[in-house]
Write an enzyme that holds these catalytic residues in place. Sequence first.
Site, PDB file in Angstrom:
ATOM      1  N   GLY A   1       2.804   2.199  10.935  1.00 26.09           N
ATOM      2  CA  GLY A   1       2.494   1.378  12.101  1.00 26.09           C
ATOM      3  C   GLY A   1       2.331  -0.094  11.759  1.00 26.09           C
ATOM      4  O   GLY A   1       2.978  -0.948  12.355  1.00 26.09           O
ATOM      5  N   ALA A   2       1.466  -0.372  10.800  1.00 27.22           N
ATOM      6  CA  ALA A   2       1.201  -1.756  10.444  1.00 27.22           C
ATOM      7  C   ALA A   2       0.387  -1.784   9.160  1.00 27.22           C
ATOM      8  O   ALA A   2      -0.103  -0.746   8.709  1.00 27.22           O
ATOM      9  CB  ALA A   2       0.427  -2.464  11.554  1.00 27.22           C
ATOM     10  N   MET A   3       0.229  -2.975   8.592  1.00 27.38           N
ATOM     11  CA  MET A   3      -0.439  -3.105   7.302  1.00 27.38           C
ATOM     12  C   MET A   3      -1.345  -4.330   7.276  1.00 27.38           C
ATOM     13  O   MET A   3      -0.938  -5.416   7.647  1.00 27.38           O
ATOM     14  CB  MET A   3       0.632  -3.174   6.195  1.00 27.38           C
ATOM     15  CG  MET A   3       0.065  -3.285   4.797  1.00 27.38           C
ATOM     16  SD  MET A   3      -0.932  -1.835   4.377  1.00 27.38           S
ATOM     17  CE  MET A   3      -2.149  -2.590   3.319  1.00 27.38           C
ATOM     18  N   GLU A   4      -2.552  -4.105   6.775  1.00 26.24           N
ATOM     19  CA  GLU A   4      -3.631  -5.097   6.876  1.00 26.24           C
ATOM     20  C   GLU A   4      -3.662  -6.123   5.750  1.00 26.24           C
ATOM     21  O   GLU A   4      -4.749  -6.644   5.442  1.00 26.24           O
ATOM     22  CB  GLU A   4      -4.966  -4.346   6.906  1.00 26.24           C
ATOM     23  CG  GLU A   4      -5.377  -3.660   5.573  1.00 26.24           C
ATOM     24  CD  GLU A   4      -5.029  -2.184   5.468  1.00 26.24           C
ATOM     25  OE1 GLU A   4      -4.074  -1.753   6.148  1.00 26.24           O
ATOM     26  OE2 GLU A   4      -5.695  -1.472   4.696  1.00 26.24           O
TER      27      GLU A   4
ATOM     28  N   GLU B   1       0.854  -1.186   0.000  1.00 25.17           N
ATOM     29  CA  GLU B   1       0.000   0.000   0.000  1.00 25.17           C
ATOM     30  C   GLU B   1       0.892   1.238   0.000  1.00 25.17           C
ATOM     31  O   GLU B   1       1.858   1.265   0.760  1.00 25.17           O
ATOM     32  CB  GLU B   1      -0.918   0.036   1.225  1.00 25.17           C
ATOM     33  CG  GLU B   1      -1.928   1.190   1.125  1.00 25.17           C
ATOM     34  CD  GLU B   1      -2.964   1.187   2.261  1.00 25.17           C
ATOM     35  OE1 GLU B   1      -2.860   0.370   3.180  1.00 25.17           O
ATOM     36  OE2 GLU B   1      -3.864   2.018   2.189  1.00 25.17           O
TER      37      GLU B   1
ATOM     38  N   HIS C   1      -7.018  -2.429  14.886  1.00 23.91           N
ATOM     39  CA  HIS C   1      -7.193  -1.659  13.653  1.00 23.91           C
ATOM     40  C   HIS C   1      -6.943  -2.542  12.427  1.00 23.91           C
ATOM     41  O   HIS C   1      -7.776  -2.606  11.513  1.00 23.91           O
ATOM     42  CB  HIS C   1      -6.249  -0.458  13.666  1.00 23.91           C
ATOM     43  CG  HIS C   1      -6.322   0.403  12.446  1.00 23.91           C
ATOM     44  ND1 HIS C   1      -7.098   1.534  12.390  1.00 23.91           N
ATOM     45  CD2 HIS C   1      -5.737   0.293  11.228  1.00 23.91           C
ATOM     46  CE1 HIS C   1      -6.991   2.077  11.190  1.00 23.91           C
ATOM     47  NE2 HIS C   1      -6.167   1.351  10.466  1.00 23.91           N
ATOM     48  N   GLU C   2      -5.824  -3.216  12.417  1.00 23.93           N
ATOM     49  CA  GLU C   2      -5.492  -4.037  11.240  1.00 23.93           C
ATOM     50  C   GLU C   2      -6.464  -5.195  11.104  1.00 23.93           C
ATOM     51  O   GLU C   2      -6.896  -5.541  10.006  1.00 23.93           O
ATOM     52  CB  GLU C   2      -4.049  -4.541  11.312  1.00 23.93           C
ATOM     53  CG  GLU C   2      -2.980  -3.464  11.502  1.00 23.93           C
ATOM     54  CD  GLU C   2      -3.105  -2.278  10.565  1.00 23.93           C
ATOM     55  OE1 GLU C   2      -3.588  -2.449   9.430  1.00 23.93           O
ATOM     56  OE2 GLU C   2      -2.733  -1.159  10.974  1.00 23.93           O
TER      57      GLU C   2
ATOM     58  N   HIS D   1      -9.700  -4.104   9.599  1.00 23.63           N
ATOM     59  CA  HIS D   1      -9.610  -3.846   8.157  1.00 23.63           C
ATOM     60  C   HIS D   1     -10.049  -5.055   7.332  1.00 23.63           C
ATOM     61  O   HIS D   1     -10.413  -4.908   6.169  1.00 23.63           O
ATOM     62  CB  HIS D   1      -8.168  -3.511   7.761  1.00 23.63           C
ATOM     63  CG  HIS D   1      -7.843  -2.044   7.724  1.00 23.63           C
ATOM     64  ND1 HIS D   1      -8.668  -1.111   7.135  1.00 23.63           N
ATOM     65  CD2 HIS D   1      -6.754  -1.352   8.169  1.00 23.63           C
ATOM     66  CE1 HIS D   1      -8.105   0.095   7.235  1.00 23.63           C
ATOM     67  NE2 HIS D   1      -6.949  -0.027   7.863  1.00 23.63           N
TER      68      HIS D   1
ATOM     69  N   GLU E   1     -10.111   3.890   6.039  1.00 27.28           N
ATOM     70  CA  GLU E   1      -9.312   4.333   7.192  1.00 27.28           C
ATOM     71  C   GLU E   1     -10.158   5.047   8.250  1.00 27.28           C
ATOM     72  O   GLU E   1     -10.027   4.775   9.443  1.00 27.28           O
ATOM     73  CB  GLU E   1      -8.141   5.207   6.739  1.00 27.28           C
ATOM     74  CG  GLU E   1      -7.096   4.460   5.899  1.00 27.28           C
ATOM     75  CD  GLU E   1      -6.526   3.210   6.561  1.00 27.28           C
ATOM     76  OE1 GLU E   1      -6.718   3.036   7.785  1.00 27.28           O
ATOM     77  OE2 GLU E   1      -5.896   2.397   5.860  1.00 27.28           O
TER      78      GLU E   1
HETATM   79  N1  TRP Z   1      -3.227   0.839   5.647  1.00 27.79           N
HETATM   80  C1  TRP Z   1      -2.324   0.884   6.762  1.00 27.79           C
HETATM   81  C2  TRP Z   1      -3.146   1.108   8.016  1.00 27.79           C
HETATM   82  O1  TRP Z   1      -3.902   2.038   8.107  1.00 27.79           O
HETATM   83  C3  TRP Z   1      -1.285   1.931   6.726  1.00 27.79           C
HETATM   84  C4  TRP Z   1      -0.399   2.080   5.554  1.00 27.79           C
HETATM   85  C5  TRP Z   1      -0.621   2.751   4.438  1.00 27.79           C
HETATM   86  C6  TRP Z   1       0.948   1.731   5.489  1.00 27.79           C
HETATM   87  N2  TRP Z   1       0.498   2.866   3.674  1.00 27.79           N
HETATM   88  C7  TRP Z   1       1.467   2.249   4.309  1.00 27.79           C
HETATM   89  C8  TRP Z   1       1.766   1.024   6.330  1.00 27.79           C
HETATM   90  C9  TRP Z   1       2.821   2.118   3.962  1.00 27.79           C
HETATM   91  C10 TRP Z   1       3.100   0.876   5.991  1.00 27.79           C
HETATM   92  C11 TRP Z   1       3.617   1.447   4.829  1.00 27.79           C
HETATM   93  O2  TRP Z   1      -3.086   0.352   8.927  1.00 27.79           O
HETATM   94 ZN    ZN Z   2      -5.775   1.546   8.495  1.00 24.02          ZN
END
Ligand code: TRP
Ligand code: ZN
Length: 894
Positions: free
Chosen positions: A268-271, A128, A304-305, A308, A327
Amino acid sequence: MRTEQAPTIQRVDYQPLAWSVERIDLHFRLEPTGTIVTNRMVCVRNPAAAGVGPIRLWGEALERISLSIDGVEPSAGALRENGSLLEIDVAGPEQSVTLEVVTRVNPKANTTLSGLYLSNGGFFTQCEAEGFRRITCFPDRPDVMARFTVTLDADREACPVLLSNGNLLEQGDLPDGRHYAKWEDPFLKPSYLFALVAAKLVALEREVETASGRKVLLQVWVEEGNLDRCEHAMDSLIHSMRWDETTFGLELDLDRFMIVAVADFNMGAMENKGLNIFNTKFVLAKPDTATDIDYENVESVVAHEYFHNWTGNRVTCRDWFQLTLKEGLTVFRDQQFSADMLARAAGPEGAASARAVKRIDDVRVLRAAQFPEDGGPMAHPIRPDSYQEINNFYTATVYEKGAEVIRMLHTLLGPEGFRNGMDLYFSYHDGCAVTCDDFVDAMAEANGRDLDQFMHWYSQSGTPRLRAAGAWDAASGSYTLSLSQHTPPTPGEAEKQPLVIPVALGLIGPDGRDCALQLEGEAQPGATTRVLALNSAEQHFRFVGLAAEPVPSLLRGFSAPVILELDEDDARLAFRMAHDSDPFNRWDAAQRYSERIILASAGGTMQAVPEAFVAAFRTLLEDTALDPAFRAQALSMPAEGFLLERMSVADPQALRAALVGLTRHLGSVLAGEWRALFAAMQVPGEYRYHPADAGRRALANLALRYLAAAGDAEGLALAQARFDAATNMTERFGALAALAQVSGAAREAALQAFHQRYLKDPLVLDKWFALQAGAWRWSDAAEPTVERVHALMSDPAFSLSNPNKVYALLGTFFRANAGEFHAADGSGHVFWADQVIALNATNPQVASRMARALENWRRYTPELQASIRPQLERVLAAEGLSPDVAEVVGKALS
Ligand code: TRP
Ligand code: ZN
């Protein structure tokens, strides 16, 4: 790196692609410097686009080895390349073709942490928003949803664990010490949710049952030495699953759900579907290394993740302008989850206060980060109309204000109406890529409501001002409340339409009790808090049946993301600090009173802190009926970033002096009270993460900070003793933070001891860096923070290529220490430009986040503007400037 000026993408230009992808089969031969990616995909004509036009693929930083369509290499004339866009004509009438493209990438050289990269010897991905195109050629847009199968082939010893989305189909050994694993994701997904991990990791595992009785495997994957820090993340995951089942009837849809922790990560993190990848900061927690706040953050990011999976993955975004669709909604969901968890831990008695504490936390963030964004050159609606670089739009506006907009729908429709809207949303759009209109339409339809005017919240930027005035008529016992709204102009948006603003309010009688509210024309008095929906520029509401003039308590629970303008004298604020039945507003009254004193003192119109303020503050401090976590909030000063925004001309030096003065004053005149509070807030026994204990520790730590700020010798001795004897990070770091406020040998010794103890613990060292970068100068003798920050960059543990290190040291200095960053000699600004330019060359996303620290420069004093402008210009002129930084600095200067 792209060096040309990035074009602006417009929301209204959205067009479906002529060709979509139905299935994609990926093969990775993973090697650190040359990974071969073989991508075989079934491309189909898109009925939504009448199917005419070329196949469009995007590819970036790829070395193409071969490309064929149905086994044939396209002729030279059928293939066009323009920057990252690749267009291929399909001459025949076929509805579907198989496109095979083989490319090579260099994960080791990928310092952007977008696409496929290495971290501590393992392979990780981040797609993302547009990272998938850095892995293979693909129509890399969220409206292209495909079925993925993925085969990973890697060195068995270096990468014993091979993960991707969905279910493991098969695995086995290969020649030359290699092995493979094949994964299949049963759900359609957009490319931004693709992920793979190939690394040396171990997992904490649990098997649980979903509400419908399916057995699912949960895993938290970490490096071996961190296995004792995963329990809390696992518990948080299980709590999140249960919450989504009971609150929204939403179940985990996979047989296996994985969380992987990685130390090098931009956010922070990615879903990613079934394979969430997390910054280690939001997974790892044990008492010796994580504070109560870290525990809370792990819980909310895991939630949160996980959330998602439905709001984002099952229903995704049609295009990136719709980002707040997933989001804003998911932040709202994680906020509600955390509030419910806190309320449950607090029990029925304490639930309301516990919820308010969470609400206060969230509003603090909104005011400190989103309000300034809304007032500056990057201001945008929660659904932006244009962007140059999408990575710049993962903002406080899209996330936090977006969550406020969802919360207003929840307030206006009620919990049941909201739930009905969610159910309808999923019934219509499951498996689809949709827009914010689709979401609000479902809410409107499920509730038989017209939400057309509400949509202005999606299209207008800027923080609305809600102006309120009351008129008391003693003869008739009525109180007329006049509410009006006004949103100041923002770049590109001169005129603003009136919004629908839910205003939750109460009227407090002279005895401190809420009055039963009865609007003119109503038969009898009703509830003591109710929600008025302001939907025009100005409206009047007449309350009747009142015995005496009431004190209004407006925007209870912060029912809308606006700035409330209400003339209240000091006595009224003190009255509400003591009596408002809405805990959020009680806190807010204290914030308003503090703000008034701080701004008056910064503006030179107030010399001494009023006795009445100290008295009201003392009352809160000593009110043992109040939950400690709430008291810790109520006794904290408003955020510096929010206060700067409240100054007509932002003067960070004057503001800092005022904050220092007030904090010191409260520390010294209430020293006895703080010491007693500290003693009363000790938590006996072994550390456990529990909100009740956390509240006591927060209040004890706050007491130490006030005492240390005042230079109170006894308080400093308490801090030293606590630092030496602490058995958990919350107490140890709280004590260190207090000791670090007073320059001298004790401070340096404590910092040194802490550094020594956690030499091998990067996440703890981040705290150590941040503490020093955020240091205020409480005495003239203290060293300028910029010098310390500069020196710390040479610490062996620091690295510009690790985002957590950059955020801890540089981010804290640039974004959370205005008083030092904006030193009058301009040293901070020169340092800023040096670092932004350095980061731009390796990691544009991180560089851009740092660059944003100066976007509101035109609000500062003329002297500061004169110091900042040449540095902005220097960055804009830098060679090889990324679109990310160019957009931010370009808009700041325009
Ligand atoms: N979609 C992720 C969230 O809201 C965040 C996210 C978007 C992200 N772009 C990213 C995380 C790039 C890491 C790197 O949890
Ligand atoms: Zn998110």
